[in-house]
Design a protein around this motif. Structure first.
Motif, PDB file in Angstrom:
ATOM      1  N   GLY B  13     -23.152 -48.050  -7.310  1.00  0.00           N
ATOM      2  CA  GLY B  13     -23.959 -47.142  -8.125  1.00  0.00           C
ATOM      3  C   GLY B  13     -23.634 -45.679  -7.907  1.00  0.00           C
ATOM      4  O   GLY B  13     -24.506 -44.822  -8.026  1.00  0.00           O
ATOM      5  N   ALA B  14     -22.393 -45.417  -7.589  1.00  0.00           N
ATOM      6  CA  ALA B  14     -22.018 -44.031  -7.322  1.00  0.00           C
ATOM      7  C   ALA B  14     -21.822 -43.261  -8.629  1.00  0.00           C
ATOM      8  O   ALA B  14     -21.568 -43.849  -9.676  1.00  0.00           O
ATOM      9  CB  ALA B  14     -20.732 -43.987  -6.508  1.00  0.00           C
ATOM     10  N   LEU B  15     -21.951 -41.958  -8.514  1.00  0.00           N
ATOM     11  CA  LEU B  15     -21.709 -41.085  -9.662  1.00  0.00           C
ATOM     12  C   LEU B  15     -20.429 -40.305  -9.416  1.00  0.00           C
ATOM     13  O   LEU B  15     -20.090 -40.007  -8.279  1.00  0.00           O
ATOM     14  CB  LEU B  15     -22.852 -40.091  -9.834  1.00  0.00           C
ATOM     15  N   VAL B  16     -19.761 -39.991 -10.494  1.00  0.00           N
ATOM     16  CA  VAL B  16     -18.537 -39.202 -10.371  1.00  0.00           C
ATOM     17  C   VAL B  16     -18.689 -37.936 -11.205  1.00  0.00           C
ATOM     18  O   VAL B  16     -19.048 -37.999 -12.378  1.00  0.00           O
ATOM     19  CB  VAL B  16     -17.308 -40.014 -10.846  1.00  0.00           C
ATOM     20  N   PHE B  17     -18.471 -36.814 -10.561  1.00  0.00           N
ATOM     21  CA  PHE B  17     -18.500 -35.510 -11.244  1.00  0.00           C
ATOM     22  C   PHE B  17     -17.104 -34.919 -11.163  1.00  0.00           C
ATOM     23  O   PHE B  17     -16.505 -34.879 -10.099  1.00  0.00           O
ATOM     24  CB  PHE B  17     -19.459 -34.540 -10.546  1.00  0.00           C
ATOM     25  N   ASP B  18     -16.629 -34.465 -12.291  1.00  0.00           N
ATOM     26  CA  ASP B  18     -15.308 -33.851 -12.312  1.00  0.00           C
ATOM     27  C   ASP B  18     -15.418 -32.495 -12.989  1.00  0.00           C
ATOM     28  O   ASP B  18     -15.302 -32.395 -14.208  1.00  0.00           O
ATOM     29  CB  ASP B  18     -14.327 -34.777 -13.048  1.00  0.00           C
ATOM     30  N   ILE B 115     -27.570 -38.992 -16.693  1.00  0.00           N
ATOM     31  CA  ILE B 115     -27.722 -40.102 -15.758  1.00  0.00           C
ATOM     32  C   ILE B 115     -29.106 -40.716 -15.889  1.00  0.00           C
ATOM     33  O   ILE B 115     -29.278 -41.921 -15.791  1.00  0.00           O
ATOM     34  CB  ILE B 115     -27.473 -39.599 -14.313  1.00  0.00           C
ATOM     35  N   GLN B 116     -30.078 -39.886 -16.089  1.00  0.00           N
ATOM     36  CA  GLN B 116     -31.466 -40.319 -16.243  1.00  0.00           C
ATOM     37  C   GLN B 116     -31.906 -41.178 -15.079  1.00  0.00           C
ATOM     38  O   GLN B 116     -32.461 -42.266 -15.246  1.00  0.00           O
ATOM     39  CB  GLN B 116     -31.655 -41.065 -17.565  1.00  0.00           C
ATOM     40  N   SER B 117     -31.578 -40.690 -13.910  1.00  0.00           N
ATOM     41  CA  SER B 117     -31.998 -41.403 -12.719  1.00  0.00           C
ATOM     42  C   SER B 117     -32.151 -40.381 -11.608  1.00  0.00           C
ATOM     43  O   SER B 117     -31.749 -39.235 -11.747  1.00  0.00           O
ATOM     44  CB  SER B 117     -30.968 -42.469 -12.366  1.00  0.00           C
ATOM     45  N   GLU B 118     -32.729 -40.827 -10.510  1.00  0.00           N
ATOM     46  CA  GLU B 118     -32.973 -39.900  -9.403  1.00  0.00           C
ATOM     47  C   GLU B 118     -31.694 -39.747  -8.577  1.00  0.00           C
ATOM     48  O   GLU B 118     -31.041 -40.741  -8.260  1.00  0.00           O
ATOM     49  CB  GLU B 118     -34.090 -40.453  -8.510  1.00  0.00           C
ATOM     50  N   PRO B 119     -31.361 -38.538  -8.229  1.00  0.00           N
ATOM     51  CA  PRO B 119     -30.121 -38.339  -7.468  1.00  0.00           C
ATOM     52  C   PRO B 119     -30.108 -39.054  -6.123  1.00  0.00           C
ATOM     53  O   PRO B 119     -29.038 -39.410  -5.630  1.00  0.00           O
ATOM     54  CB  PRO B 119     -30.040 -36.831  -7.292  1.00  0.00           C
TER      55      PRO B 119
END
Lengths: 434, 424
Positions: B13-18, B115-119
């Protein structure tokens, strides 16, 4: 297919007769399969489509129609739609033993699966970097060019980047220490490693030769930095070298041939053969040849270079005409040349084989071969002389090489080929006949 | 985790920011495209305290401790509308995050709307430019852990990620983005930072050149957002259009931005890099491209398209082929063959027609003869533009990567300085 064959009037291969077995298939199931390599099994859990992507070589092409009808046939192909509930997936926490904090992450897993160790932890492999204590360092590892701090830094980098020395050199703390090359790092590391390994009684000790490495890299660099022109030039030079080699070989071969002629001449001079006495006779049937007495010995020598007719003394009764047959070792080119010369002289190809004619005819042909060989030798000598002259003129422009006229071969001289023999033998002072 | 160990993947469930100079790419790891691409520009306008629009991003001003007298406009839909007194700010500079307040707004927006989720539920993988500075890395780490309370964080150089996205761990990455074209050697997933070469020729430069040319030609570049109606006119005829009636003057920064977008569209659809160094005769044979501007003016563009794009390559020192060769030349001799045999082309600006062909040609002429040169350029627009993001998506969902994260625990124990050790 059969129709086509009929139209084309191609004979039809005998088709096997139709039998009950061939249509329905024999009762006993075929057990023997060609013993080819077994197709790799699909690992459990891998999707069929993915597996098909991995293994799709022609050996295992899928059959066009279902072939697995042995046994139950189509009877039990129904999907078993069990009434069991599907197993659940759950977003579950896990810890990774490869981490040394106990961070918890979440991933999807079946609760039914036993919570075992994180499967990827086993891939956590580290390179064993040697460690040392302060005392060890003071006793064994001190180095003039490396301080302890710098060595520590090196070992730390080695640990962090798993001995990727190029990266280590890149990330080297240039602020604190001087810039080091990859070779320096490797040198120091392997020295430390070697000393520590020796202390621990290990047998395998790595050695590293920085100078050799440096030289190797320098050369590699030079190799890569060649310009296209340089590469082209190198190619050109290589081709030239090949040419020169070929020419050299050719020359050597010719010198050897000449040498052979000369040495044979010498040996014949020492031990005159019985053919010696026949030489005066030779002039009789062929007076057109201008002979000189002092060239006789050369002639003899050359004679041996002509055709060697086998002796028929011990062969019992034989036809004399048999003696006039050219031996098998005379090449096609030579025999053609002989024919040509004979025709030019207006002589019969197969004269009546009396004792005398036989003898002379053989000698004549032998001389002819010799003549041809000498002519060839002369023309190559001449060619070489010319090419040397050109080379000389090219190297020393403005000068011309004056070749003594007796060395020059002119057209009318070629007729007097035997006279040239003297030249070949290497006594140019001998006056030439014309 | 279907398939389990087989594919080596484990999604957590990781997020990727570029973040890039042109836009920020956000999305979940293990997906093939980012969820959103947000322009790297924030519109700031004074709050008129007439709270009627729901479209405006609600700002969590209590965090940034700024009195909520400003409203922030983020993402294309909001940005491209003229608003009174709205100034646009780009928070990036030289490929690095410069304006942290604005960047926070963007992050807030991403978590909220995209993302609409909690960080705190999602580990975060960030990309960074190969020349990112240490204090910026630490600042970002601090921001993510302190403000967003992410469970784990990781920073990777975008060139390494682009190499991963193309299936290489060792590659020479040619990244042509909005502001830069850079050549970055990557060895086993590590960037060789001393051999990075960059040139300031990127998409923005092309836009600048194209704008100069269009201005010189006297073409009206009114952005689409300001046009109310337009008539069909004939080729090269004077455009007939009516502007929207605005009772205010849009700010200069907004106008500049919109003009840039307008010219960018022109640039992307018209420009082409010639296959070999620019030559009038050769170009004359290539059919012209027709382009219609938002105002309705339209005409054919022939040799101009090549002339402008040529700037990416004809500079003696800054051409893409040259920086690639220089970069490879700065690396150890032993790895040069490996680099040349996988030259990865990525970045949105590399999508200019003919870019990779020309680069290949240029590089070929600079490659040592015995070296094998292989160019790897993804065909798809998405793969090329979001190369680094896709690589991050792959990396963050690999099972063996899960031990690499810098976790919240580690952050609390050793602080932000740890990021330099954890993320080389």
């Amino acid at each position: 297919m059969a129709d086509v064959r009929d139209i084309m009037e191609i004979e039809r291969a005998s088709t096997p007769e139709l039998t009950r077995e061939s249509i329905i298939g024999s009762d006993k199931p075929k057990k023997k399969f060609p013993a080819g390599p077994k197709p790799p099994r699909r690992p459990e859990g891998m999707h069929r489509e993915v597996f098909a992507l991995l293994y799709h070589d022609n050996k295992n092409v899928p059959p066009l129609f279902p072939s697995d009808t042995a046994g139950n046939g189509y009877k039990q192909t129904k999907i078993k739609l069990g009434m069991r509930r599907p197993r659940k997936w759950k977003w579950m926490p896990f810890t990774n033993p490869a981490r040394n904090d106990n961070a918890t992450f979440y991933h999807w897993r079946r609760p039914s699966d036993e919570p075992k160790e994180y499967p990827f932890a086993k891939f956590n492999k580290k390179v064993g970097i040697p460690t040392y204590t302060d005392v060890e360092y003071q006793q064994q590892l001190t180095c003039d060019t490396w301080s302890k701090e710098e060595t520590d830094h090196l070992m730390d980098l080695a640990q962090r980047f798993d001995l990727r020395f190029i990266i280590m050199a890149d990330r080297y703390d240039v602020g604190k220490f001087q810039k080091r090359s990859v070779e320096e790092l490797k040198d120091r590391y392997y020295k430390v490693h070697g000393i520590l390994a020796k202390l621990n009684g290990e047998k395998k000790i790595y050695t590293y030769d920085p100078d050799h490495e440096r030289k190797r890299k320098e050369q590699l660099n030079k190799l890569y930095e060649r310009t296209p022109e340089q590469i082209e030039e190198e190619q050109f030079l290589l081709i030239e070298l090949k040419k020169i080699d070929a020419r050299k070989k050719e020359r050597e071969r010719k010198t050897q041939d000449l040498q052979k002629l000369i040495s044979q001449a010498d040996s014949q001079n020492d031990t005159p053969r019985k053919t010696d006495k026949k030489i005066p006779k030779k002039k009789v049937p062929n007076p057109s040849r201008p002979f000189k007495v002092d060239t006789n010995h050369i002639l003899q020598a050359v004679e041996t270079a002509g055709i060697k007719f086998p002796d028929y003394k011990n062969s019992g009764v034989s036809l004399r005409s048999q003696r006039m047959k050219l031996p098998a070792n005379v090449g096609q080119k030579k025999s053609k040349g002989i024919e040509q010369l004979l025709q030019d002289l207006g002589l019969d190809m197969n004269p009546t084989p009396t004792e005398e004619i036989c003898q002379h005819f053989n000698e004549l042909r032998s001389d002819m071969v010799l003549l041809m060989e000498i002519k060839a030798a002369l023309s190559t000598c001449d060619y070489e002389l010319q090419s040397l002259r050109h080379q000389y003129e090219a190297l020393a422009p403005g000068k011309t090489l004056v070749i003594p006229p007796q060395l020059l071969n002119t057209d009318h001289e070629t007729k007097t080929a035997p006279g040239e023999i003297i030249d070949v033998v290497g006594s140019p002072s001998t006056p030439l006949n014309t | 985790m279907s398939g389990g160990m087989l594919y080596g993947g484990d999604e957590i469930g990781a997020l990727v920011f570029d973040p890039g100079h042109y836009s920020l790419r956000v999305g979940y790891a293990q997906e093939d495209t980012p969820k959103a691409e947000i322009p790297a520009v924030v519109g700031v306008a004074p709050d008129d305290s007439i709270k009627l629009e729901a479209e405006v991003k609600p700002d969590d001003s209590n965090v940034s401790s700024r009195p909520s007298q400003y409203k922030f406009y983020i993402d294309t839909t909001y940005l491209h509308v003229p608003r009174p007194n709205m100034e646009l700010h780009n928070y990036m500079k030289e490929g690095m995050i410069e304006n942290w307040d604005m960047f926070e707004k963007i992050l807030d927006y991403s978590y909220d709307k995209i993302i609409q989720s909690e960080p705190q539920y999602h580990p975060v993988l960030f990309s960074e430019s190969p020349w990112n500075q240490r204090h910026k890395r630490e600042k970002l780490t601090e921001l993510m852990f302190e403000k967003y309370k992410v469970p784990a964080f990781f920073l990777v150089k975008n060139a390494a990620l682009a190499a991963f996205a193309n299936g290489r761990a060792t590659a020479l990455v040619i990244d042509s983005g909005a502001t830069h074209t850079s050549a970055v050697p990557v060895l086993d997933g590590y960037v060789i930072s001393n051999a990075v070469v960059k040139s300031p020729l990127g998409g923005e430069y092309l836009i600048l050149r194209a704008r100069e040319m269009l201005d010189a030609m006297g073409i009206d570049l009114t952005p689409a957002a300001l046009i109310a109606a337009k008539d069909v006119v004939r080729d090269k005829d004077k455009p007939r259009f009516t502007k929207k009636k605005l009772n205010f003057q849009p700010s200069n920064s907004w106008m500049t931005y919109m003009l840039k977008r307008t010219v960018q569209d022109f640039q992307q659809s018209v420009l082409q890099v010639a296959e070999c160094p620019y030559d009038d005769r050769m170009v004359a044979n290539i059919p012209a491209v027709h382009y219609e501007f938002p105002c309705g003016y339209h005409q054919d563009f022939g040799s101009e398209r090549f002339k402008i794009a040529e700037a990416l390559f004809d500079h003696a020192m800054l051409g893409a082929g040259h920086i690639a060769a220089t970069s490879a030349g700065m690396c150890d001799v032993d790895i040069r063959p490996a680099l040349y045999s996988s030259v990865v082309v990525t970045g949105g600006n590399s999508l200019v027609q003919g870019f990779s062909d020309r680069l290949s040609r240029d590089l070929q002429s600079r490659t040592p003869g015995s070296m094998k040169l292989k160019m790897i350029a993804a065909n798809g627009t998405v793969e090329r533009r979001f190369g680094a993001w896709v690589g991050g998506s792959i990396l963050a969902s690999i099972g063996t990567f899960q031990q690499m994260w810098m976790s919240m625990q580690e952050y609390q124990e050793s602080g932000k300085a740890q990021i330099d050790r954890k993320c080389p």
